[in-house]
Design a protein around this motif. Structure first.
Motif, PDB file in Angstrom:
ATOM      1  N   ASN A   1      11.856  -2.628   6.154  1.00  0.00           N
ATOM      2  CA  ASN A   1      11.821  -1.854   7.398  1.00  0.00           C
ATOM      3  C   ASN A   1      12.273  -0.412   7.210  1.00  0.00           C
ATOM      4  N   TRP A   2      12.889  -0.104   6.059  1.00  0.00           N
ATOM      5  CA  TRP A   2      13.339   1.259   5.799  1.00  0.00           C
ATOM      6  C   TRP A   2      12.171   2.238   5.900  1.00  0.00           C
ATOM      7  N   LEU A   3      11.002   1.836   5.438  1.00  0.00           N
ATOM      8  CA  LEU A   3       9.830   2.714   5.472  1.00  0.00           C
ATOM      9  C   LEU A   3       9.370   3.014   6.891  1.00  0.00           C
ATOM     10  N   GLU A   4       9.792   2.183   7.842  1.00  0.00           N
ATOM     11  CA  GLU A   4       9.418   2.405   9.240  1.00  0.00           C
ATOM     12  C   GLU A   4      10.473   3.204   9.991  1.00  0.00           C
TER      13      GLU A   4
ATOM     14  N   GLU B   1       0.810  -1.226   0.000  1.00  0.00           N
ATOM     15  CA  GLU B   1       0.000   0.000   0.000  1.00  0.00           C
ATOM     16  C   GLU B   1       0.842   1.275   0.000  1.00  0.00           C
ATOM     17  N   GLN B   2       2.129   1.163  -0.317  1.00  0.00           N
ATOM     18  CA  GLN B   2       2.995   2.321  -0.445  1.00  0.00           C
ATOM     19  C   GLN B   2       3.213   2.594  -1.935  1.00  0.00           C
ATOM     20  N   LEU B   3       3.215   3.877  -2.312  1.00  0.00           N
ATOM     21  CA  LEU B   3       3.285   4.263  -3.714  1.00  0.00           C
ATOM     22  C   LEU B   3       4.711   4.588  -4.140  1.00  0.00           C
ATOM     23  N   PHE B   4       5.034   4.178  -5.376  1.00  0.00           N
ATOM     24  CA  PHE B   4       6.325   4.481  -5.993  1.00  0.00           C
ATOM     25  C   PHE B   4       6.021   4.924  -7.426  1.00  0.00           C
ATOM     26  N   TRP B   5       6.103   6.235  -7.647  1.00  0.00           N
ATOM     27  CA  TRP B   5       5.653   6.827  -8.904  1.00  0.00           C
ATOM     28  C   TRP B   5       6.825   7.194  -9.803  1.00  0.00           C
ATOM     29  N   GLY B   6       6.738   6.775 -11.045  1.00  0.00           N
ATOM     30  CA  GLY B   6       7.721   7.183 -12.038  1.00  0.00           C
ATOM     31  C   GLY B   6       8.683   6.079 -12.414  1.00  0.00           C
ATOM     32  N   GLU B   7       9.174   6.170 -13.647  1.00  0.00           N
ATOM     33  CA  GLU B   7      10.115   5.159 -14.157  1.00  0.00           C
ATOM     34  C   GLU B   7      11.397   5.139 -13.344  1.00  0.00           C
ATOM     35  N   ASP B   8      11.831   6.315 -12.888  1.00  0.00           N
ATOM     36  CA  ASP B   8      13.109   6.400 -12.191  1.00  0.00           C
ATOM     37  C   ASP B   8      13.022   6.009 -10.724  1.00  0.00           C
ATOM     38  N   THR B   9      11.864   5.527 -10.260  1.00  0.00           N
ATOM     39  CA  THR B   9      11.772   5.048  -8.874  1.00  0.00           C
ATOM     40  C   THR B   9      12.029   3.552  -8.759  1.00  0.00           C
TER      41      THR B   9
END
Length: 216
Positions: free
Chosen positions: A196-199, A176-184
């Motif tokens: 765990n980086w997101l936490e 449920e986390q968004l990653f937008w764009g080709e360069d992501t």
């Protein structure tokens, strides 16, 4: 809108529109994606922009020129064949419905993208769409895309994207986390390896920053 389809928080998604050259470039790098069972979903990104009140990027002349140059630059960096279609943006609705009618099969989706962005063809004209159907091996495509189930599925895809907060294409959704764009893509790969980086403290802090100016 009708009630949105249920969201599986553990299902990874990839949302795209055939109008997006960056969706094409990202799908051409499919072999680099994380080893996850992504559900690849076509959506009409103009409906996303309307929902969120965003302007169409091509309506800003300087942004339009930059995006086209950047897409060409990225294709050359990545070694991916690239040719702009004769006009842009184009009506992608028939191509999107064709992808749905094909069951969201990734090989078919890739070939639709290649017809548009590798061969530089227009999928929106009557002749162009007929050529596209033959290109992907669906000669009855014009009939297939008129199915009410196909149209309903495409609408449901947009509703699902909005429920998840998707605001543009291409977008990966992982947990449920968004990653937008080709360069992501590097960020998606990093988070897949280190969820765990997101936490982390700093990620959480910047994800919840207060706004000091409500409108610009």
């Amino acid at each position: 809108m009708s009630a949105s389809p249920s969201i599986d928080p553990h299902q990874p998604y990839f949302f795209f529109d055939f109008n997006s050259p960056f969706s094409y470039l990202l799908l051409e790098q499919h072999d680099k994606w994380p080893n996850m069972p992504f559900e690849v979903l076509p959506i009409d990104y103009l409906k996303l922009l309307k929902h969120w009140g965003q302007p169409i990027p091509g309506n800003i002349p300087s942004k339009r020129v930059f995006l086209y140059r950047y897409a060409l630059f990225r294709s050359e960096q990545l070694g991916i064949p690239f040719k702009m279609p004769p006009s842009h943006p184009f009506d992608s609705s028939k191509a999107l419905r064709l992808a749905v009618a094909a069951g969201g099969e990734i090989g078919c989706i890739r070939e639709i993208f290649r017809f548009i962005w590798k061969e530089g063809r227009d999928p929106s004209s009557e002749q162009g769409f007929d050529d596209l159907c033959r290109h992907v091996g669906l000669p009855d495509g014009a009939k297939m895309i008129e199915s009410e189930d196909v149209k309903a599925t495409l609408r449901a895809n947009v509703e699902r994207a909005i429920e998840l907060g998707v605001f543009g294409v291409p977008t990966f959704v992982v947990n449920e986390q968004l990653f937008w764009g080709e360069d992501t893509l590097p960020m998606v790969l990093y988070v897949a390896r280190s969820p765990n980086w997101l936490e982390g403290k700093e990620v959480q802090r910047i994800s919840n920053l207060p706004r000091t100016v409500s409108e610009m």
